[in-house]
Design an enzyme around this catalytic site. Structure first.
Site, PDB file in Angstrom:
ATOM      1  CB  SER A  72      -0.904   0.006   1.230  1.00  0.00           C
ATOM      2  OG  SER A  72      -0.127   0.265   2.388  1.00  0.00           O
ATOM      3  CB  SER A  73      -0.094   4.788  -0.484  1.00  0.00           C
ATOM      4  OG  SER A  73      -1.254   4.791   0.325  1.00  0.00           O
TER       5      SER A  73
END
Length: 147
Positions: A72-73
């Site tokens: 994920s970010s």
């Protein structure tokens, strides 16, 4: 940290600066991408990802050589936390440039490089001594540890 000038490096790799600066230290190398969120314990600077070849090993105070980031970010936030807990790597060398890896390098504020003329994941081994001069675009490697 003082620079090593005992003998010439065994290998010099050229690449592109992501974050400038100079640093040197022991390499920790993996051929696997690293997940930030759920893959790293930022309080220890340790890889905790299940089935990762570095599981249980700490990158704190080492030059992390890896293909790149996955997940994920939240990757950059987890690596930023390693900086806040004083468990961050000294520098980053990564071969797959993604926004996660680049932003992670920026928030870590450590010398970081990518886009190499020789794959550092293949050319550098864990325990080798590495000097990153990101401003000059060079990675110097002393095989087998500090000369």
């Amino acid at each position: 940290m003082a620079t090593v000038d005992v003998r010439a490096p065994d290998l010099v790799i050229r690449g592109r600066k992501v974050v400038g600066g100079k640093v040197e230290g022991e390499a920790l190398v993996t051929s696997q991408t690293i997940s930030g969120w759920g893959g790293v314990n930022p309080m220890k600077g340790e890889v905790i990802e299940t089935r990762h070849e570095l599981r249980g090993q700490s990158f704190a105070g080492k030059i992390l050589v890896f293909p790149g980031a996955k997940g994920s970010s939240g990757w950059s936030a987890v690596f930023h936390t390693t900086r806040l807990t004083d468990k961050a790597p000294l520098g980053l060398l990564f071969t797959i440039t993604t926004t996660k890896a680049a932003l992670g390098a920026v928030v870590l504020r450590v010398p970081s490089m990518t886009d190499f003329d020789t794959d550092p994941v293949e050319a550098i081994a864990t325990g080798d001594w590495v000097r990153i001069d990101a401003d000059a675009g060079t990675v110097s490697v002393w095989k087998g540890g500090r000369p």
